[in-house]
Design a protein around this motif. Structure first.
Motif, mmCIF file in Angstrom:
data_model
loop_
_atom_site.group_PDB
_atom_site.id
_atom_site.type_symbol
_atom_site.label_atom_id
_atom_site.label_comp_id
_atom_site.label_asym_id
_atom_site.label_seq_id
_atom_site.Cartn_x
_atom_site.Cartn_y
_atom_site.Cartn_z
ATOM 1 N N THR A 73 0.825 -1.210 0.000
ATOM 2 C CA THR A 73 0.000 0.000 0.000
ATOM 3 C C THR A 73 0.858 1.259 0.000
ATOM 4 O OG1 THR A 73 -0.144 -0.071 2.409
ATOM 5 C CG2 THR A 73 -1.958 -1.093 1.170
ATOM 6 N N ASN A 74 2.170 1.099 -0.080
ATOM 7 C CA ASN A 74 3.083 2.237 -0.113
ATOM 8 C C ASN A 74 3.064 2.831 -1.518
ATOM 9 O OD1 ASN A 74 5.535 3.756 -0.536
ATOM 10 N ND2 ASN A 74 6.212 2.971 1.451
ATOM 11 N N LYS A 75 2.629 4.076 -1.626
ATOM 12 C CA LYS A 75 2.468 4.706 -2.949
ATOM 13 C C LYS A 75 3.775 4.779 -3.722
ATOM 14 C CE LYS A 75 -1.115 7.582 -1.005
ATOM 15 N NZ LYS A 75 -0.737 7.328 0.370
ATOM 16 N N THR A 76 4.860 5.063 -3.042
ATOM 17 C CA THR A 76 6.157 5.161 -3.710
ATOM 18 C C THR A 76 6.583 3.812 -4.271
ATOM 19 O OG1 THR A 76 6.751 6.915 -2.161
ATOM 20 C CG2 THR A 76 8.536 5.937 -3.449
ATOM 21 N N ASN A 77 6.428 2.764 -3.473
ATOM 22 C CA ASN A 77 6.802 1.416 -3.937
ATOM 23 C C ASN A 77 5.934 0.963 -5.099
ATOM 24 O OD1 ASN A 77 8.689 1.310 -1.905
ATOM 25 N ND2 ASN A 77 7.509 -0.045 -0.592
ATOM 26 N N ILE A 78 4.678 1.335 -5.094
ATOM 27 C CA ILE A 78 3.761 0.923 -6.153
ATOM 28 C C ILE A 78 4.072 1.648 -7.457
ATOM 29 C CG2 ILE A 78 1.334 0.959 -6.885
ATOM 30 C CD1 ILE A 78 0.687 0.692 -3.802
ATOM 31 N N LEU A 79 4.351 2.943 -7.354
ATOM 32 C CA LEU A 79 4.535 3.751 -8.568
ATOM 33 C C LEU A 79 5.933 3.659 -9.164
ATOM 34 C CD1 LEU A 79 2.452 6.900 -7.685
ATOM 35 C CD2 LEU A 79 1.924 5.126 -9.340
ATOM 36 N N GLU A 80 6.917 3.196 -8.395
ATOM 37 C CA GLU A 80 8.286 3.097 -8.919
ATOM 38 C C GLU A 80 8.376 2.212 -10.165
ATOM 39 O OE1 GLU A 80 12.642 1.639 -7.370
ATOM 40 O OE2 GLU A 80 11.197 2.396 -5.908
ATOM 41 N N PRO A 81 7.869 0.974 -10.149
ATOM 42 C CA PRO A 81 7.931 0.164 -11.372
ATOM 43 C C PRO A 81 7.046 0.714 -12.495
ATOM 44 C CG PRO A 81 6.856 -1.063 -9.608
ATOM 45 C CD PRO A 81 7.357 0.199 -9.021
ATOM 46 N N VAL A 82 5.981 1.406 -12.134
ATOM 47 C CA VAL A 82 5.110 2.017 -13.146
ATOM 48 C C VAL A 82 5.870 3.127 -13.882
ATOM 49 C CG1 VAL A 82 2.984 3.365 -13.489
ATOM 50 C CG2 VAL A 82 3.007 1.442 -11.879
ATOM 51 N N GLN A 83 6.601 3.930 -13.130
ATOM 52 C CA GLN A 83 7.393 4.995 -13.749
ATOM 53 C C GLN A 83 8.522 4.429 -14.605
ATOM 54 O OE1 GLN A 83 8.337 7.060 -10.137
ATOM 55 N NE2 GLN A 83 6.448 8.284 -10.178
ATOM 56 N N LEU A 84 9.139 3.343 -14.156
ATOM 57 C CA LEU A 84 10.180 2.694 -14.954
ATOM 58 C C LEU A 84 9.590 2.151 -16.258
ATOM 59 C CD1 LEU A 84 12.181 0.753 -12.211
ATOM 60 C CD2 LEU A 84 12.955 2.723 -13.551
ATOM 61 N N LEU A 85 8.421 1.581 -16.171
ATOM 62 C CA LEU A 85 7.745 1.077 -17.361
ATOM 63 C C LEU A 85 7.452 2.198 -18.343
ATOM 64 C CD1 LEU A 85 6.382 -1.352 -18.775
ATOM 65 C CD2 LEU A 85 4.286 -0.696 -17.593
ATOM 66 N N GLU A 86 7.025 3.324 -17.850
ATOM 67 C CA GLU A 86 6.747 4.473 -18.728
ATOM 68 C C GLU A 86 8.031 4.998 -19.380
ATOM 69 O OE1 GLU A 86 4.454 7.224 -16.334
ATOM 70 O OE2 GLU A 86 2.654 6.543 -17.377
ATOM 71 N N GLN A 87 9.144 4.968 -18.641
ATOM 72 C CA GLN A 87 10.411 5.410 -19.208
ATOM 73 C C GLN A 87 10.849 4.501 -20.345
ATOM 74 O OE1 GLN A 87 13.159 5.596 -15.966
ATOM 75 N NE2 GLN A 87 12.292 7.478 -15.111
ATOM 76 N N VAL A 88 10.655 3.209 -20.184
ATOM 77 C CA VAL A 88 11.038 2.245 -21.195
ATOM 78 C C VAL A 88 10.157 2.402 -22.441
ATOM 79 C CG1 VAL A 88 11.079 -0.233 -21.737
ATOM 80 C CG2 VAL A 88 11.953 0.592 -19.547
ATOM 81 N N GLN A 89 8.882 2.708 -22.241
ATOM 82 C CA GLN A 89 7.953 2.828 -23.368
ATOM 83 C C GLN A 89 8.205 4.085 -24.188
ATOM 84 O OE1 GLN A 89 4.100 2.560 -21.527
ATOM 85 N NE2 GLN A 89 4.074 0.328 -21.650
ATOM 86 N N THR A 90 8.815 5.116 -23.608
ATOM 87 C CA THR A 90 9.055 6.361 -24.366
ATOM 88 C C THR A 90 10.396 6.381 -25.034
ATOM 89 O OG1 THR A 90 9.862 7.483 -22.372
ATOM 90 C CG2 THR A 90 7.527 7.753 -22.955
#
Length: 144
Positions: free
Chosen positions: A127-144
């Protein structure tokens, strides 16, 4: 254990549905969703945010024009489920910046990915927002 999660607009249109460990056919899922959605939409603001339906406890909460509905088994705490819904919305808000129905419709795979970071087989794992969003942000970086 969480059995399913639904995101529905005020008109009763399902915007996101995710099932965990439930082997229901498409017709059974459609019927279950219809019953749950009709019941939630017909309830007033003064009524409790959870009720029993079939073998599930339905816990729901409305944010703006979206209803978040979670079906859990009898062992699950209703207030903990409400807190999970709130955390999920906060994570979506942090990622999308004031999440709205269009964000859910335009990027359903991202919403599923965020949900997968929070839940595993219907159990809350983070439920930690930072831990949840970290892989999401990495995924977005890879997609761009």
């Amino acid at each position: 254990m969480i059995k399913f999660l639904l995101m529905v607009n005020k008109q009763g249109q399902t915007r996101l549905a995710k099932y965990f460990a439930e082997f229901l056919s498409t017709d059974e899922r459609r019927a279950l969703e219809g019953e749950v959605v009709r019941k939630c939409l017909s309830r007033t603001d003064k009524q409790c945010s959870f009720y029993e339906h079939r073998q599930y406890k339905i816990v729901y909460r409305r944010y703006a024009s979206l209803f978040f509905m979670v079906g859990v088994d009898d062992d699950e705490n209703e207030l903990a489920t409400l807190e999970f819904i709130h955390c999920f919305v906060e994570v979506l808000d942090k990622h999308f910046g004031q999440v709205c129905e269009l964000d859910i419709m335009n990027e359903p795979e991202m919403v599923h990915y965020i949900l997968d970071e929070m839940l595993l087989c219907g159990q809350v794992v983070d439920t930690n927002k930072t831990n949840i969003l970290e892989p999401v942000q990495l995924l977005e970086q890879v997609q761009t």
